[in-house]
Design an enzyme around this catalytic site. Structure first.
Site, PDB file in Angstrom:
ATOM      1  N   LEU A  42      93.583  28.590 117.338  1.00  0.00           N
ATOM      2  CA  LEU A  42      92.356  29.431 117.573  1.00  0.00           C
ATOM      3  C   LEU A  42      90.690  27.909 117.329  1.00  0.00           C
ATOM      4  CD1 LEU A  42      93.214  32.063 115.109  1.00  0.00           C
ATOM      5  CD2 LEU A  42      92.429  32.539 117.332  1.00  0.00           C
ATOM      6  N   GLY A  43      90.859  27.622 117.382  1.00  0.00           N
ATOM      7  CA  GLY A  43      89.993  26.673 116.829  1.00  0.00           C
ATOM      8  C   GLY A  43      90.922  25.354 116.055  1.00  0.00           C
ATOM      9  N   GLY A  45      89.242  21.420 113.818  1.00  0.00           N
ATOM     10  CA  GLY A  45      88.225  20.882 112.506  1.00  0.00           C
ATOM     11  C   GLY A  45      88.526  19.182 112.807  1.00  0.00           C
ATOM     12  N   SER A  46      88.282  18.491 111.549  1.00  0.00           N
ATOM     13  CA  SER A  46      88.206  17.224 111.620  1.00  0.00           C
ATOM     14  C   SER A  46      89.544  16.921 111.238  1.00  0.00           C
ATOM     15  CB  SER A  46      87.206  16.304 110.961  1.00  0.00           C
ATOM     16  OG  SER A  46      85.884  16.823 111.479  1.00  0.00           O
ATOM     17  N   TYR A  47      90.276  17.770 110.705  1.00  0.00           N
ATOM     18  CA  TYR A  47      91.243  17.022 110.202  1.00  0.00           C
ATOM     19  C   TYR A  47      92.374  17.959 110.243  1.00  0.00           C
ATOM     20  CZ  TYR A  47      88.251  14.351 107.869  1.00  0.00           C
ATOM     21  OH  TYR A  47      87.306  12.608 107.037  1.00  0.00           O
ATOM     22  N   VAL A  50      93.322  25.229 113.136  1.00  0.00           N
ATOM     23  CA  VAL A  50      94.259  26.886 112.977  1.00  0.00           C
ATOM     24  C   VAL A  50      94.296  27.422 114.138  1.00  0.00           C
ATOM     25  CG1 VAL A  50      93.069  28.994 112.182  1.00  0.00           C
ATOM     26  CG2 VAL A  50      91.313  26.824 111.552  1.00  0.00           C
ATOM     27  N   LYS A  65      95.797  28.119 108.920  1.00  0.00           N
ATOM     28  CA  LYS A  65      95.200  26.420 109.158  1.00  0.00           C
ATOM     29  C   LYS A  65      96.460  25.384 108.785  1.00  0.00           C
ATOM     30  CE  LYS A  65      91.097  24.313 106.791  1.00  0.00           C
ATOM     31  NZ  LYS A  65      90.171  24.117 105.256  1.00  0.00           N
ATOM     32  N   ASP A 161      79.169  25.140 101.955  1.00  0.00           N
ATOM     33  CA  ASP A 161      79.855  24.999 103.840  1.00  0.00           C
ATOM     34  C   ASP A 161      78.859  26.181 103.834  1.00  0.00           C
ATOM     35  OD1 ASP A 161      79.731  23.981 106.129  1.00  0.00           O
ATOM     36  OD2 ASP A 161      81.810  23.784 105.910  1.00  0.00           O
TER      37      ASP A 161
END
Length: 331
Positions: A42-43, A45-47, A50, A65, A161
């Protein structure tokens, strides 16, 4: 990054990638031992990445995740400080408007958070589709969003955030707050000086490198998000951070000429986006504001609760009561 008075409120997001070779190699074990089967990315990030997945005997649709915890100098702070906090916090939170954690799985160099899948995507994608939200829908969404934050407040948790990308929606478009990677517990009187969040959403005290306490930094972000929902653009142009901070501290917030948002909604946004943190309203005061006080809290697909008639409201203790004076929160 899309700027002030643009109808696009998105930030640059990384394109989804495949699972790492190590995760792929471990997938059969995850399926056998934890009944977790990956479907679609789905997507990323940095680390982490998902993925949509199925989990358990009933093959419940979930979001997985997958966090790479291989130690590197770049990730050292995240692994030692932020990740342990996230693990602690997501176990605490149990609320209808917060993404539910089903299981936490550890395998070599990785941790997986198995969470509720939000079929409605996130608020960012919704805003890109609809441009602006009508006030009835905005009230429903914002009231649920504040309810989630009040739950965080009950544990002295500050999210740090808050942004449209971290507000997810289920199939009925109920709010599901997620991504607690920068969250931490800040007890009364305890302060933090850590820069967290996305520049366009964070409070001026964070941008200025000042210490902060309490949840006033989160309250600020709610004002930015409400502005986006009703106006369809960012309230501040972050291409020049120095000028942006100057405008924030001067309490200068522009609404486009074509903006159809009500006077009451604009007044609430102005009240929330107070540059001096102690002057920002509490979550309770936000719920009691002129704009939001008539919006009952409920979860779809339940029907909108009927409000009592004026005569009923004055004779029954369960009817709406006169809003109290706005209480301020102190940092």
């Amino acid at each position: 990054m899309v700027k002030e008075e643009s109808t696009d409120v998105s930030e640059n997001q990384e394109e989804p990638e495949e699972l790492s070779p190590k995760t792929k190699a471990f997938a059969p074990t995850l399926e056998k031992e934890h009944k977790l089967k990956f479907d679609k990315i789905l997507g990323s990030g940095s680390y982490s990445r998902v993925a949509r997945a199925t989990w358990g005997d009933k093959k419940l649709e979930v979001a997985a995740k997958v966090i790479n915890i291989t130690s590197t100098r770049e990730k050292d702070d995240y692994i030692k400080k932020f990740l342990p906090r996230e693990k602690e916090i997501v176990k605490l939170l149990k609320h209808d408007n917060i993404c539910r954690l089903y299981e936490m799985i550890s395998f070599p160099d990785h941790i997986i958070f198995v969470t509720e899948f939000c079929a409605g995507g996130d608020l960012l994608r919704k805003m890109k589709d609809i441009k602006t939200m009508n006030e009835d829908d905005a009230k429903f969404t914002f009231r649920q969003f504040i309810a989630a934050l009040m739950h965080l407040q009950s544990y002295n948790i500050v999210h740090r955030d808050l942004k449209c990308e971290n507000i997810f929606l289920d199939k009925h478009e109920n709010v599901k707050l997620g991504d607690f990677g920068f969250s931490r517990i800040l007890k009364p009187g305890e302060k933090s000086g850590t820069f967290c969040g996305s520049r366009a959403y964070v409070a001026p005290e964070i941008l200025r490198g000042r210490e902060y306490s309490g949840n006033a930094v989160d309250v600020w972000s709610t004002g930015v998000i409400l502005y986006i929902m009703l106006v369809g653009s960012m309230p501040f142009d972050d291409r020049n951070p120095t000028k942006m901070i100057e405008r924030q501290l001067a309490h200068k917030i522009k609404f486009p000429k074509l903006c159809t948002a009500s006077v009451q909604s604009k007044a609430l946004i102005l009240e929330i986006l107070q540059p001096h943190a102690p002057n920002r309203p509490t979550y309770k005061a936000i719920c009691e504001s002129e704009w939001l006080k008539s919006q009952p809290y409920y979860m779809k697909p339940d029907e909108h609760p009927k409000l009592p008639t004026p005569s009923t409201a004055t004779t029954t203790p369960t009817g709406p009561q006169k809003p109290k004076d706005s209480k301020r929160q102190h940092a």
